[in-house]
Design an enzyme around this catalytic site. Structure first.
Site, mmCIF file in Angstrom:
data_model
loop_
_atom_site.group_PDB
_atom_site.id
_atom_site.type_symbol
_atom_site.label_atom_id
_atom_site.label_comp_id
_atom_site.label_asym_id
_atom_site.label_seq_id
_atom_site.Cartn_x
_atom_site.Cartn_y
_atom_site.Cartn_z
ATOM 1 N N ARG A 1 17.254 1.549 33.910
ATOM 2 C CA ARG A 1 16.334 1.776 32.793
ATOM 3 C C ARG A 1 15.106 2.485 33.333
ATOM 4 O O ARG A 1 14.658 2.216 34.448
ATOM 5 C CB ARG A 1 15.918 0.446 32.136
ATOM 6 C CG ARG A 1 16.975 -0.165 31.231
ATOM 7 C CD ARG A 1 17.171 0.631 29.933
ATOM 8 N NE ARG A 1 18.186 0.050 29.064
ATOM 9 C CZ ARG A 1 19.486 0.366 29.100
ATOM 10 N NH1 ARG A 1 19.944 1.266 29.958
ATOM 11 N NH2 ARG A 1 20.327 -0.195 28.252
ATOM 12 N N GLU B 1 11.886 8.107 27.515
ATOM 13 C CA GLU B 1 13.032 8.891 27.058
ATOM 14 C C GLU B 1 13.237 8.843 25.542
ATOM 15 O O GLU B 1 13.876 9.735 24.977
ATOM 16 C CB GLU B 1 14.323 8.427 27.755
ATOM 17 C CG GLU B 1 14.815 7.044 27.322
ATOM 18 C CD GLU B 1 16.125 6.643 28.003
ATOM 19 O OE1 GLU B 1 16.222 6.759 29.232
ATOM 20 O OE2 GLU B 1 17.041 6.205 27.281
ATOM 21 N N HIS C 1 20.590 10.143 29.923
ATOM 22 C CA HIS C 1 21.188 8.834 29.617
ATOM 23 C C HIS C 1 22.658 8.989 29.196
ATOM 24 O O HIS C 1 23.053 8.600 28.098
ATOM 25 C CB HIS C 1 20.385 8.118 28.516
ATOM 26 C CG HIS C 1 20.510 6.631 28.589
ATOM 27 N ND1 HIS C 1 19.477 5.767 28.337
ATOM 28 C CD2 HIS C 1 21.565 5.833 28.896
ATOM 29 C CE1 HIS C 1 19.893 4.520 28.477
ATOM 30 N NE2 HIS C 1 21.158 4.539 28.807
HETATM 31 P P1 NAI Z 1 24.808 -7.058 34.962
HETATM 32 O O1 NAI Z 1 24.106 -8.072 34.109
HETATM 33 O O2 NAI Z 1 26.269 -7.210 35.213
HETATM 34 O O3 NAI Z 1 24.083 -6.963 36.392
HETATM 35 C C1 NAI Z 1 22.696 -6.959 36.549
HETATM 36 C C2 NAI Z 1 22.412 -7.598 37.907
HETATM 37 O O4 NAI Z 1 20.994 -7.505 38.145
HETATM 38 C C3 NAI Z 1 22.773 -9.091 37.952
HETATM 39 O O5 NAI Z 1 23.553 -9.360 39.087
HETATM 40 C C4 NAI Z 1 21.416 -9.785 38.003
HETATM 41 O O6 NAI Z 1 21.450 -11.001 38.761
HETATM 42 C C5 NAI Z 1 20.581 -8.732 38.705
HETATM 43 N N1 NAI Z 1 19.156 -8.936 38.533
HETATM 44 C C6 NAI Z 1 18.484 -9.511 37.500
HETATM 45 N N2 NAI Z 1 17.164 -9.543 37.755
HETATM 46 C C7 NAI Z 1 17.002 -8.981 38.980
HETATM 47 C C8 NAI Z 1 15.876 -8.730 39.789
HETATM 48 N N3 NAI Z 1 14.642 -9.100 39.405
HETATM 49 N N4 NAI Z 1 16.059 -8.119 40.968
HETATM 50 C C9 NAI Z 1 17.311 -7.772 41.390
HETATM 51 N N5 NAI Z 1 18.421 -7.992 40.667
HETATM 52 C C10 NAI Z 1 18.263 -8.587 39.473
HETATM 53 O O7 NAI Z 1 24.481 -5.654 34.297
HETATM 54 P P2 NAI Z 1 25.260 -4.271 34.485
HETATM 55 O O8 NAI Z 1 26.316 -4.163 33.453
HETATM 56 O O9 NAI Z 1 25.609 -4.095 35.902
HETATM 57 O O10 NAI Z 1 24.114 -3.236 34.066
HETATM 58 C C11 NAI Z 1 22.915 -3.106 34.829
HETATM 59 C C12 NAI Z 1 21.912 -2.288 34.037
HETATM 60 O O11 NAI Z 1 22.375 -0.951 33.923
HETATM 61 C C13 NAI Z 1 21.737 -2.748 32.558
HETATM 62 O O12 NAI Z 1 20.779 -3.798 32.454
HETATM 63 C C14 NAI Z 1 21.260 -1.495 31.890
HETATM 64 O O13 NAI Z 1 19.840 -1.468 31.888
HETATM 65 C C15 NAI Z 1 21.802 -0.362 32.769
HETATM 66 N N6 NAI Z 1 22.836 0.434 32.086
HETATM 67 C C16 NAI Z 1 22.682 1.793 32.038
HETATM 68 C C17 NAI Z 1 23.627 2.581 31.401
HETATM 69 C C18 NAI Z 1 23.540 4.078 31.362
HETATM 70 O O14 NAI Z 1 24.217 4.707 30.532
HETATM 71 N N7 NAI Z 1 22.753 4.721 32.214
HETATM 72 C C19 NAI Z 1 24.784 1.973 30.731
HETATM 73 C C20 NAI Z 1 24.884 0.551 30.916
HETATM 74 C C21 NAI Z 1 23.924 -0.191 31.555
#
Ligand code: NAI
Length: 331
Positions: free
Chosen positions: A234, A263, A295
């Site tokens: 993000r 964005e 994005h």
């Molecule tokens: P997920 O929930 O599977 O993984 C997120 C990880 O971040 C978890 O392991 C969590 O413990 C960790 N986390 C939480 N707080 C943290 C912190 N303070 N420091 C370090 N790690 C921390 O989510 P997923 O599916 O892997 O997605 C991650 C992010 O990617 C989403 O939150 C979203 O913002 C972004 N995203 C971007 C997309 C794009 O099109 N560019 C599409 C989908 C997601």
């Protein structure tokens, strides 16, 4: 159920209509973003389907609840744009698509990384102009480098698995380390170590109060000179102005972004015939070592199919028993 779909593009219609066979929902597609001004369009519609740059603050949620909406079905994994306390207070159920294709975003991260190391975006333009000179295109091998992954959930784990194939040393930081990553050879370290030892830093954590501007002047100072920074998470994980300063000094040698803090006013629209008034963004795109996509990490056939079907499953489950398959975690 009737569903008001905001921020609709033609591709959203195609994938939603294709996935709707077993569900039989009725869509009201709106091209416009959901904002305070447009929330009234959903009046009388029980389900609102929203995307990443739709506004879901307390004021918008109040208008929606007042108009009879009961369920906000996010067609995204991230939910940082939802005022969850307001939704709870108003009795609005919010669902999301927690996993659709983590590979899509992980592979897009690799697309940025590989393009930046070998400058393929610039090479493409040169060759089309008959310029086959290699000056300025010197890259580096990814094999043997250290990559630091912040957030090893679904997407971060896919990135780790791909980078293991490249023969990288993989460092990671996560508030909840992931055993599958350890099995891939990932070393969990504190953030200081990750920033200090990584040649490439890639962000895959959610945007929260803790991660807001995680990359700023102070954290950039701890990184290696010439570090490659990738953000497909993000936009607000990065303080863009500080990264611009770090690009000017060479502290950041390569920057790959699929997201940008401001964005919402730019991405997903064609602004090619208008003037970009965001001076920070305008400065960012002047650097030769910056590659930005709008994005599109999620934008593959597989991910779009999964997003549409999971969103509609959430809506159908809500219709049948008042509870979507994937509700948001409570605040
Ligand atoms: P997920 O929930 O599977 O993984 C997120 C990880 O971040 C978890 O392991 C969590 O413990 C960790 N986390 C939480 N707080 C943290 C912190 N303070 N420091 C370090 N790690 C921390 O989510 P997923 O599916 O892997 O997605 C991650 C992010 O990617 C989403 O939150 C979203 O913002 C972004 N995203 C971007 C997309 C794009 O099109 N560019 C599409 C989908 C997601």
């Amino acid at each position: 159920m009737e569903v008001a779909v905001f921020s609709t593009k033609n591709y959203d219609r195609v994938f939603f209509e294709r996935a709707n066979g077993p569900h039989n929902h009725t869509f009201h597609f709106f091209d416009t973003r959901l904002t305070d001004e447009t929330a009234g369009l959903a009046r009388g519609v029980p389900v609102v389907c929203a995307f990443v740059n739709d506004v879901l603050d307390a004021a918008v949620l109040e208008t929606l609840a007042d108009g009879g909406t009961r369920h906000i079905a996010l067609r995204s994994a991230g939910f940082n744009h939802v005022d969850r306390e307001a939704a709870d207070r108003l009795g609005l159920v919010v669902s999301r698509v927690p996993a659709y294709s983590p590979q899509a975003v992980a592979e897009h991260t690799l697309a940025l990384m590989l393009a930046l190391t070998r400058q393929t975006h610039r090479a493409f333009a040169r060759v089309r102009e008959g310029n086959f000179a290699l000056e300025g295109l010197l890259g580096f091998d990814i094999h043997g480098k250290t990559i630091g992954i912040v957030g090893t959930g679904k997407i971060g784990q896919c990135v780790a698995s791909i980078m293991a194939g490249f023969g990288c040393r993989i460092l990671a930081y996560d508030v909840q380390p992931n055993d599958a990553c350890r099995e891939l050879g990932v070393e969990y370290v504190d953030l200081d170590t990750l920033f200090g030892e990584s040649d490439i830093v890639t962000l895959h954590c959610p945007l929260t109060e803790d991660t807001y501007h995680l990359i700023d002047e102070a954290t950039l100072a701890r990184m290696k000179d010439g570090v490659m920074l990738l953000n497909t998470g993000r936009g607000a994980l990065i303080e863009t102005r500080d990264v611009i300063e770090a690009l000017k000094t060479g502290k950041v040698g390569y920057l790959g972004l699929d997201v940008y803090e401001e964005e919402a006013d730019l991405f997903f629209e064609d602004h090619s015939r208008t003037v970009i008034t965001d001076d920070v963004f305008a400065r960012l795109i002047t650097f030769p070592n910056v590659l930005i996509t709008g994005h599109q990490g999620f934008f593959t056939r597989e991910a779009m199919t999964a997003i549409a079907s999971t969103t509609l499953e959430n809506i159908t489950a809500f219709e049948r028993n008042g509870e979507p398959v994937h509700p948001l975690p409570h605040p």
